[in-house]
Design an enzyme around this catalytic site. Structure first.
Site, PDB file in Angstrom:
ATOM      1  N   GLY A   1       0.837  -1.211   0.000  1.00 12.47           N
ATOM      2  CA  GLY A   1       0.000   0.000   0.000  1.00 12.47           C
ATOM      3  C   GLY A   1       0.864   1.249   0.000  1.00 12.47           C
TER       4      GLY A   1
ATOM      5  CG  LEU B   1       0.822   5.412   7.186  1.00 10.91           C
ATOM      6  CD1 LEU B   1       1.091   6.664   7.990  1.00 10.91           C
ATOM      7  CD2 LEU B   1       0.005   4.423   8.032  1.00 10.91           C
TER       8      LEU B   1
ATOM      9  CG  ASP C   1      -0.244   1.328  -4.151  1.00 16.43           C
ATOM     10  OD1 ASP C   1      -0.323   1.619  -2.936  1.00 16.43           O
ATOM     11  OD2 ASP C   1      -1.152   1.605  -4.963  1.00 16.43           O
ATOM     12  CB  ILE C   2      -3.787  -1.719  -5.964  1.00 15.49           C
ATOM     13  CG1 ILE C   2      -4.750  -2.510  -6.817  1.00 15.49           C
ATOM     14  CG2 ILE C   2      -4.269  -0.314  -5.747  1.00 15.49           C
ATOM     15  CD1 ILE C   2      -4.657  -3.994  -6.624  1.00 15.49           C
ATOM     16  NE  ARG C   3      -5.643   3.596  -8.121  1.00 15.49           N
ATOM     17  CZ  ARG C   3      -5.937   3.631  -6.835  1.00 15.49           C
ATOM     18  NH1 ARG C   3      -5.019   3.932  -5.959  1.00 15.49           N
ATOM     19  NH2 ARG C   3      -7.164   3.391  -6.403  1.00 15.49           N
TER      20      ARG C   3
ATOM     21  CG  ASP D   1      -4.845  -7.721  -5.065  1.00 12.49           C
ATOM     22  OD1 ASP D   1      -4.739  -7.634  -3.838  1.00 12.49           O
ATOM     23  OD2 ASP D   1      -5.942  -7.836  -5.669  1.00 12.49           O
TER      24      ASP D   1
ATOM     25  CE1 TYR E   1      -9.290   0.309   7.279  1.00 17.71           C
ATOM     26  CE2 TYR E   1     -10.174   1.621   9.080  1.00 17.71           C
ATOM     27  CZ  TYR E   1      -9.125   1.279   8.252  1.00 17.71           C
ATOM     28  OH  TYR E   1      -7.913   1.912   8.397  1.00 17.71           O
TER      29      TYR E   1
ATOM     30  CB  ILE F   1      -3.598  10.190   9.643  1.00 17.44           C
ATOM     31  CG1 ILE F   1      -3.416   9.040  10.643  1.00 17.44           C
ATOM     32  CG2 ILE F   1      -2.258  10.817   9.303  1.00 17.44           C
ATOM     33  CD1 ILE F   1      -2.575   7.885  10.104  1.00 17.44           C
TER      34      ILE F   1
HETATM   35  N1  SER Z   1      -8.965   7.015   8.626  1.00 20.66           N
HETATM   36  C1  SER Z   1      -9.629   5.764   8.736  1.00 20.66           C
HETATM   37  C2  SER Z   1     -10.957   5.797   8.099  1.00 20.66           C
HETATM   38  O1  SER Z   1     -11.574   6.837   8.158  1.00 20.66           O
HETATM   39  C3  SER Z   1      -9.808   5.382  10.173  1.00 20.66           C
HETATM   40  O2  SER Z   1      -8.663   4.789  10.598  1.00 20.66           O
HETATM   41  O3  SER Z   1     -11.392   4.826   7.588  1.00 20.66           O
END
Ligand code: SER
Length: 364
Positions: A21, A26, A51-53, A70, A170, A210
């Protein structure tokens, strides 16, 4: 078959740090900090990115080798294992919280299936070269799930062990990744006669939202913070998808990268757990907007609050703050910024430079 662009020869089994990734937000910050980093043997391992791209040229220049592919492609991972002596892995590839809700099963395949693939690769690498592989896994505030706003308000700053009942795919995936990491590090193939003990040194951080001054995220639910600030500096209108009173913790991208470096550099015996909270500031969306208005006068007039019920419910299930005392005690984590210094020393100077907006007068 994944496309391979090779800068180094790739024919020798060079020691390598693998970053998945790598083209994401990040990854962008992390590649800079890893490039040329010297390890405990005084050597600079290769930096190998997936990375995928295809990676943009600037990021590619920070890597010795880069692969477009992938993390679910086991063939690609086997070829990497054959080509490099992998000593460290930063597994950043994931579908974020908003995107994952549109395709939960795909998110599970990438976020959990991809993580298993990388953990298995780490264990195989350790078996092959006989040394423990350090593994970094970015977990998330999404691992938490608070039942309702009353619970959120009563909970305040939560520790790593409270409210781990995520409401999103997620979040479920990140919690799984944390558990799988603990399993591979301490219990992998428990009953096998040829078992290798502790092949992986697994370390994870549960990140808050972040905010990068250099890139705009996509697919996340904490994205309203960075979206608001980038839109304001660009002079564009912004409809914030959460209520003004919405509060979750955030940090700046350089602090996120610094926290990873510090955790990965910490001696294993100092670490009392494998998953740590970190945070820098925890403003409400309205407080964030008010500070933005001070730095970009007039921007408040172009920001409206237009909550999206479904995305709001995700942010409402995340804690209003996290307790980061374990990270402070075990590996000396300390935020570089509070909200004010983040605006003054990082967001404003960097974002204005990016968009060529030095003429924006601040109202402070
Ligand atoms: N930034 C992430 C999200 O919004 C949370 O860790 O999915």
């Amino acid at each position: 078959m994944a496309e391979v662009t090779t800068k180094a020869s790739g024919a020798r089994r060079d020691r390598a740090i693998l970053v998945t990734g790598a083209g994401g937000e990040l990854g962008h910050g992390l590649l800079r900090s890893l490039s040329g980093q010297v390890d405990e043997h005084g050597e600079a391992p290769c930096v190998v990115a997936i990375d995928i791209r295809e990676l943009p040229a600037e990021q590619k220049s920070l890597c010795d080798d880069s692969f477009s592919g992938d993390v679910c492609d086991e063939g690609l991972l086997s070829r990497l294992l054959a080509s490099y002596e992998i000593c460290e892995i930063y597994h950043l590839a994931a579908l974020l919280s908003t995107r994952a809700e549109f395709a939960p099963e795909t998110a599970h395949s990438v976020n959990v299936g991809g993580t298993i693939n990388l953990l298995k690769l780490a264990a195989e690498a350790a078996t092959s070269h006989g040394r423990c592989v350090k593994f970094f896994f970015p977990s998330s505030i999404a691992a938490y799930g608070l039942a309702d706003l009353e619970t959120k308000s009563a909970a305040g700053a939560v520790t790593e062990h409270q409210h781990c009942t995520p409401h999103t795919m997620y979040g479920c995936n990140k919690l799984s990744g944390e558990n799988l990491g603990r399993y591979y590090a301490g219990h992998y193939r428990k009953l096998a006669k040829d078992r290798i003990r502790n092949p992986i040194d697994f370390r994870s951080i549960r990140f808050p939202g972040i905010i990068s001054a250099e890139t705009v995220p996509s697919g996340g639910t904490s994205d309203y913070g960075p979206e608001m600030i980038h839109a304001a500096v660009k002079g564009e209108p912004y409809a914030c998808f959460v209520r003004p009173d919405t509060r979750i913790p955030f940090m700046t991208m350089p602090e996120a990268v610094d926290s990873i470096s510090r955790l990965m550099a910490a001696p294993a015996e100092a670490l009392g757990t494998s998953v740590y909270n970190v945070r820098s500031f925890s403003p409400s969306a309205e407080e964030f907007m008010q500070l933005l208005q001070l730095h970009v006068p007039g921007s408040g007039e172009h920001i409206e609050f237009d909550p999206d019920h479904a995305r709001q419910s995700i942010v409402d299930s995340w804690p209003e703050d996290v307790d980061d005392s374990a990270a402070r005690n075990d590996w000396g984590w300390e935020p570089a910024h509070d909200l004010h210094s983040a605006f003054e020393e990082y967001f404003m100077p960097v974002i204005k430079t990016m968009y060529g907006k030095h003429d924006v007068q601040e109202n402070r």
